[in-house]
Design an enzyme around this catalytic site. Structure first.
Site, PDB file in Angstrom:
ATOM      1  N   SER A   1     -11.303  -0.855  -1.008  1.00  0.00           N
ATOM      2  CA  SER A   1     -10.155  -0.921  -0.334  1.00  0.00           C
ATOM      3  C   SER A   1     -10.313  -1.128   0.923  1.00  0.00           C
ATOM      4  O   SER A   1      -9.516  -1.700   1.893  1.00  0.00           O
ATOM      5  CB  SER A   1      -9.239   0.519  -0.580  1.00  0.00           C
ATOM      6  OG  SER A   1      -8.722   0.561  -1.788  1.00  0.00           O
TER       7      SER A   1
ATOM      8  N   ASP B   1       0.957  -1.229   0.045  1.00  0.00           N
ATOM      9  CA  ASP B   1       0.060  -0.044  -0.203  1.00  0.00           C
ATOM     10  C   ASP B   1       0.919   1.204   0.015  1.00  0.00           C
ATOM     11  O   ASP B   1       1.959   1.123  -0.732  1.00  0.00           O
ATOM     12  CB  ASP B   1      -0.857  -0.079   1.302  1.00  0.00           C
ATOM     13  CG  ASP B   1      -2.149   0.551   0.830  1.00  0.00           C
ATOM     14  OD1 ASP B   1      -2.338   1.808   0.610  1.00  0.00           O
ATOM     15  OD2 ASP B   1      -3.388  -0.222   0.940  1.00  0.00           O
TER      16      ASP B   1
END
Length: 336
Positions: A242, A49
């Site tokens: 997400s 990420d």
């Protein structure tokens, strides 16, 4: 080949959260029902990420290793976007009387920063992150990003990771529904057969309007208005697939911890997926559909059977190995 984290909405930011809370997404997946047995201790969770707030009060005790593939400074994983910190909090924010609690609050986090402050990454950073995770023998990898592009090399890396026993959990994407492309808006890596494509629902278990749809949809989880950790030791409410993805990643960590505790071994990716499918609440059209996949997974459904269960048994009747797993579940051995 360029990658972007899926568009997400920051709805609210708080500098602190003095009273510890459990977000509805963690409740919806039924994680608190499992904490008397396991909170994910000893399970390695990889997160690719935008980095992480390494000093965050809810995360610093959970971070085991980290690396930065966006610059030459490999040890600077400062999250200057917020996305990565929020995702990590959903997975493993600690029970420490402040802030929030993640799905698996004692899981170990392995952080690879592949995305810059604008949420952009190149394939080299993604590839290096995946290889780094494999070298550390993580149990599950969270990939809360999506793109419409792929390559043979990308496919091979994903396939090799899956074959090695790593469960891969991916965001379906935030492209919503589309009239074109047969209505399929799910991106990569969620489109790969080896990955678990996670779509998002709201607090009423309805598909979030931004959630991508398609034949690859596999499991649904809460992804709208999710409260978790954020930048500068803060907390925020965000929406996106997400946010749904780390809910399932945390659930996988709990399942793996149960496997180690009860059987002294990790569950294979195939076993993990079978359990997720069987114990999901069938939403939308009967059976697997393009919006919810097999449905909304929850530990609270372990004592129920439904359409998903019946059809999973029919589909796998020809596989002796899978039949043995199903029989174990039926007998209440594997997870109950």
């Amino acid at each position: 080949m360029r990658f972007k984290i899926s568009d997400f909405k920051v709805l609210d930011v708080r500098r602190s959260q003095k009273r510890e809370v459990i977000d509805y997404g963690v409740e919806m997946v039924g994680a608190p029902l499992e904490w008397s047995e396991t909170t994910g201790k000893g399970i390695k969770v990889g997160v690719i990420d935008t980095g992480i707030d390494v000093n965050h009060e809810d995360l610093r005790g959970r971070i085991k290793e980290y690396v930065n593939f966006t610059s030459s400074d490999r040890q600077n994983v400062l999250d200057d976007n917020g996305h990565g910190t929020h995702v990590a909090g959903i997975i493993a924010a600690e029970r420490n009387n402040v802030g929030v609690i993640g799905v698996a609050p004692e899981a170990d986090l392995y952080i690879a920063k592949a995305f810059d402050k604008d949420g952009s990454a190149d394939f080299e950073a993604i590839r290096n992150s995946l290889v780094w995770m494999a070298e550390r023998n993580v149990d599950v990898i969270n990939m809360s990003f999506s793109s419409q592009t792929t390559s043979r090399e990308y496919q091979k890396i994903i396939s090799d990771l899956y074959a090695s026993g790593i469960t891969l959990v991916c965001a379906a994407g935030n492209e919503g529904a589309s009239e074109g492309d047969n209505g399929d808006t799910i991106g990569y890596p969620a489109r790969f057969d080896e990955t678990i494509a996670v779509t998002a629902v709201d607090i009423n278990k309805k598909r979030a309007d931004f959630s991508s749809v398609g034949a690859e949809a596999e499991i649904a989880a809460a992804g709208k208005d999710i409260y978790s950790c954020y930048l500068d030791n803060g907390y925020a409410t965000l929406s996106g697939t997400s946010m749904a993805t780390p809910v399932i990643t945390g659930a996988v960590a709990l399942l793996q911890a149960k496997g180690l505790r009860r059987y002294k071994r990790r569950l294979t990716p195939e076993e993990i997926r079978l359990v997720l499918h069987i114990y999901s609440e069938d939403l939308g059209e009967a059976g697997r559909d393009t919006e919810y996949g097999f449905g909304l997974f929850s530990f609270g459904r372990f004592n129920r059977t439904d359409y998903v269960y019946d059809n999973a048994a029919l589909r796998t009747r020809g596989s002796l190995r899978t039949d043995m797993i199903l029989n174990a579940i039926i007998a209440g051995i594997l997870l109950l």
